[in-house]
Design an enzyme around this catalytic site. Structure first.
Site, mmCIF file in Angstrom:
data_model
loop_
_atom_site.group_PDB
_atom_site.id
_atom_site.type_symbol
_atom_site.label_atom_id
_atom_site.label_comp_id
_atom_site.label_asym_id
_atom_site.label_seq_id
_atom_site.Cartn_x
_atom_site.Cartn_y
_atom_site.Cartn_z
ATOM 1 N N CYS A 75 -11.954 -8.888 -2.869
ATOM 2 C CA CYS A 75 -11.305 -9.052 -1.565
ATOM 3 C C CYS A 75 -12.320 -9.602 -0.563
ATOM 4 O O CYS A 75 -13.492 -9.242 -0.588
ATOM 5 C CB CYS A 75 -10.672 -7.751 -1.086
ATOM 6 S SG CYS A 75 -11.760 -6.598 -0.252
ATOM 7 N N GLU A 76 -11.837 -10.476 0.273
ATOM 8 C CA GLU A 76 -12.723 -11.119 1.237
ATOM 9 C C GLU A 76 -13.104 -10.204 2.389
ATOM 10 O O GLU A 76 -13.997 -10.529 3.161
ATOM 11 C CB GLU A 76 -12.090 -12.406 1.770
ATOM 12 C CG GLU A 76 -10.827 -12.213 2.569
ATOM 13 C CD GLU A 76 -10.148 -13.524 2.925
ATOM 14 O OE1 GLU A 76 -9.596 -13.600 4.034
ATOM 15 O OE2 GLU A 76 -10.160 -14.469 2.113
ATOM 16 N N HIS A 77 -12.446 -9.068 2.511
ATOM 17 C CA HIS A 77 -12.744 -8.164 3.621
ATOM 18 C C HIS A 77 -13.857 -7.168 3.299
ATOM 19 O O HIS A 77 -14.641 -6.820 4.172
ATOM 20 C CB HIS A 77 -11.479 -7.397 4.035
ATOM 21 C CG HIS A 77 -10.385 -8.305 4.482
ATOM 22 N ND1 HIS A 77 -9.081 -8.171 4.058
ATOM 23 C CD2 HIS A 77 -10.397 -9.386 5.300
ATOM 24 C CE1 HIS A 77 -8.343 -9.120 4.598
ATOM 25 N NE2 HIS A 77 -9.114 -9.871 5.350
ATOM 26 N N HIS A 78 -13.903 -6.682 2.045
ATOM 27 C CA HIS A 78 -14.899 -5.672 1.679
ATOM 28 C C HIS A 78 -15.726 -6.069 0.463
ATOM 29 O O HIS A 78 -16.630 -5.345 0.070
ATOM 30 C CB HIS A 78 -14.203 -4.333 1.367
ATOM 31 C CG HIS A 78 -13.354 -3.849 2.493
ATOM 32 N ND1 HIS A 78 -11.987 -4.037 2.520
ATOM 33 C CD2 HIS A 78 -13.678 -3.218 3.646
ATOM 34 C CE1 HIS A 78 -11.501 -3.518 3.631
ATOM 35 N NE2 HIS A 78 -12.496 -3.031 4.338
ATOM 36 N N GLN A 116 -4.848 -11.206 -1.781
ATOM 37 C CA GLN A 116 -3.843 -11.450 -2.812
ATOM 38 C C GLN A 116 -2.761 -12.409 -2.341
ATOM 39 O O GLN A 116 -2.278 -13.238 -3.115
ATOM 40 C CB GLN A 116 -3.232 -10.121 -3.259
ATOM 41 C CG GLN A 116 -2.276 -10.260 -4.429
ATOM 42 C CD GLN A 116 -1.786 -8.920 -4.929
ATOM 43 O OE1 GLN A 116 -2.550 -7.974 -5.036
ATOM 44 N NE2 GLN A 116 -0.503 -8.848 -5.252
ATOM 45 N N HIS A 144 -6.001 -2.579 -5.589
ATOM 46 C CA HIS A 144 -7.108 -2.960 -4.719
ATOM 47 C C HIS A 144 -8.080 -1.804 -4.529
ATOM 48 O O HIS A 144 -7.719 -0.766 -3.990
ATOM 49 C CB HIS A 144 -6.562 -3.421 -3.363
ATOM 50 C CG HIS A 144 -5.763 -4.690 -3.468
ATOM 51 N ND1 HIS A 144 -6.213 -5.872 -2.942
ATOM 52 C CD2 HIS A 144 -4.579 -4.963 -4.061
ATOM 53 C CE1 HIS A 144 -5.327 -6.826 -3.188
ATOM 54 N NE2 HIS A 144 -4.323 -6.291 -3.860
ATOM 55 N N CYS A 146 -10.474 -1.630 -2.492
ATOM 56 C CA CYS A 146 -10.739 -1.364 -1.080
ATOM 57 C C CYS A 146 -9.767 -0.326 -0.530
ATOM 58 O O CYS A 146 -10.071 0.355 0.449
ATOM 59 C CB CYS A 146 -10.696 -2.646 -0.250
ATOM 60 S SG CYS A 146 -9.135 -3.531 -0.316
#
Length: 184
Positions: A75-78, A116, A144, A146
């Site tokens: 994931c690009e956030h975490h 996603q 996920h 995260c």
């Protein structure tokens, strides 16, 4: 790039309070750098390269489905993993795509920092572009880390995303055929 990543991983471990010279961590920065390069190698590929000319003339216009393509992404956030299965349908118009190329397209986009929702759309757009199909449908299921390992820590949570293009978007009958055939 690997040497630079190795240095950064070493620095991160030190900041966390680890002794990067202790026995268990001596090669960890190098291994982590190599793993990250592998997990993000999709940045160095194009659709044209992964398809590699495997588009064939075919006298069919009936739905083709490739289901249960396993994938993993970050994931690009975490930068934590999300993993799952991808189901792809398309309605050929004189051309079909080699079977393994669907998995290669999924892997190429999954091996980039992603969400996603974006991954689902990128795959659908690529299949549409390559095949010129009358319709394309992509459904992705994902778990996920995260959401499971941190934050709300919901172990049984999962996510389903879909993108329908062309006749899979405009025709309820066609879309329902896809969903029925994959058991959704």
């Amino acid at each position: 790039m690997s040497e630079k990543l190795t240095g950064h991983y070493s620095e991160i471990l030190s900041i966390l309070g680890e002794d990067v010279n202790r026995n268990g961590l001596i090669d960890t920065p190098k291994r982590a750098a190599k793993a990250m390069e592998f997990l993000t190698d999709g940045y160095h590929k194009t659709v044209e390269e992964v398809v590699n000319g495997a588009i064939f003339e075919a006298d069919t216009d009936e739905m083709v489905i490739v289901q249960d393509i396993e994938y993993y992404s970050l994931c690009e956030h975490h930068m934590l993993p999300f993993i799952g299965r991808c189901h792809i349908a398309y309605l050929p118009q004189g051309k079909v795509l080699g079977l393994s190329k669907f998995a290669r397209i999924v892997d190429m986009y999954a091996r980039r920092l992603q969400i996603q929702e974006g991954l689902t759309k990128q795959i659908a757009d690529a299949v549409q572009e390559v095949t010129g199909a009358a319709g394309v449908g992509v459904i992705m299921e994902g778990k996920h880390m995260c959401m499971m390992m941190r934050g709300v820590q919901k172990q049984s949570s999962s996510m389903i995303t879909s993108v329908m293009l062309g006749s899979l978007r405009t025709s309820d009958v066609t879309r329902n055929e896809f969903l029925r055939l994959i058991g959704k």
